[in-house]
Design an enzyme around this catalytic site. Structure first.
Site, PDB file in Angstrom:
ATOM      1  N   LYS A 161       5.912   6.145   7.633  1.00 11.99           N
ATOM      2  CA  LYS A 161       5.367   5.279   8.679  1.00 11.99           C
ATOM      3  C   LYS A 161       6.499   4.773   9.570  1.00 11.99           C
ATOM      4  CE  LYS A 161       1.722   3.573   5.627  1.00 11.99           C
ATOM      5  NZ  LYS A 161       1.215   2.423   4.892  1.00 11.99           N
TER       6      LYS A 161
ATOM      7  N   HIS B 104       0.813  -1.213   0.000  1.00 14.42           N
ATOM      8  CA  HIS B 104       0.000   0.000   0.000  1.00 14.42           C
ATOM      9  C   HIS B 104       0.847   1.264   0.000  1.00 14.42           C
ATOM     10  CE1 HIS B 104      -2.984  -2.694   2.374  1.00 14.42           C
ATOM     11  NE2 HIS B 104      -3.103  -2.890   1.069  1.00 14.42           N
TER      12      HIS B 104
ATOM     13  N   ASP C 168      -6.456  -5.847  -2.439  1.00 11.36           N
ATOM     14  CA  ASP C 168      -5.090  -6.298  -2.719  1.00 11.36           C
ATOM     15  C   ASP C 168      -5.051  -7.341  -3.833  1.00 11.36           C
ATOM     16  OD1 ASP C 168      -4.157  -4.549  -0.825  1.00 11.36           O
ATOM     17  OD2 ASP C 168      -3.879  -6.057   0.737  1.00 11.36           O
TER      18      ASP C 168
ATOM     19  N   TYR D  31       1.337   1.199  13.815  1.00 12.76           N
ATOM     20  CA  TYR D  31       2.190   2.128  13.080  1.00 12.76           C
ATOM     21  C   TYR D  31       1.728   3.563  13.220  1.00 12.76           C
ATOM     22  CZ  TYR D  31      -1.247   1.465   9.243  1.00 12.76           C
ATOM     23  OH  TYR D  31      -2.374   1.373   8.477  1.00 12.76           O
TER      24      TYR D  31
END
Length: 183
Positions: A72, A62, A170, A132
């Protein structure tokens, strides 16, 4: 906090200092001043996210496009994952390269994934809780992805592609070649 360089420019593995005794342990999972001094990164994290997944789940690859790109700082609170970053920055010396590392609840490593990267992970234990920090807010209209089992990227997820559990999004993600054609 110790900084470990990866083969990808500006993508770092962070080893936290764990202080343990008979009661358990303590660690400082993030300190902006220390992180900035080690990495030179001056951004600010604005959003925290957490997911729980079972064995065989593959999430990613992603990324967010344009002004909504996100850096991140990722870690695992429970279980073990194979964490993967792919450099999408065409002006980077590590463009198109990927890096993977096992993150788990006992090694307490974190991976810093800068803006301009695709990111994903596969779950290698019965359950994993993934956490995250992001330096930009999520924007659905800017989200994109590359199929995690794209043959050009050839990422070894440590999960059999035939039994991997992927979201519908996905499964339908573009290939690396389709991504390149959009540039």
């Amino acid at each position: 906090m110790e900084l470990i360089e990866t083969p990808l420019k500006d993508c770092w593995l962070i080893k936290n200092t764990i202080i343990g005794d008979e009661r358990g342990y303590f660690l400082e999972s993030f300190n902006h001043r220390k992180f900035s001094n080690l990495t030179g990164w001056e951004g600010q994290f604005v959003q925290d996210n957490q997911s729980a997944s079972g064995y065989g789940v593959v999430r990613g690859l992603h990324f967010q496009r344009g002004e909504f790109a996100q850096a991140k700082l990722v870690r695992v609170l429970l279980g073990k994952v194979l964490d993967v970053a792919v450099d999408l920055r065409s002006d980077s010396p590590s463009y198109g390269m990927s890096f993977s590392v096992e993150l788990d609840e006992s090694n307490e490593y974190q991976l810093f994934v800068p803006r301009g990267f695709a990111h994903g992970f596969s779950v290698l234990t019965e359950k994993a809780v993934f956490f995250y920090k992001c330096d930009n807010y999520y924007n659905k209209a800017s989200e994109s992805g590359i199929h995690p089992f794209d043959p050009t990227l050839n990422i070894q997820w440590k999960i059999d592609p035939a039994t991997a559990i992927l979201s519908a999004k996905d499964k339908e993600a573009q290939s690396w070649q389709q991504y390149l054609a959009e540039l």
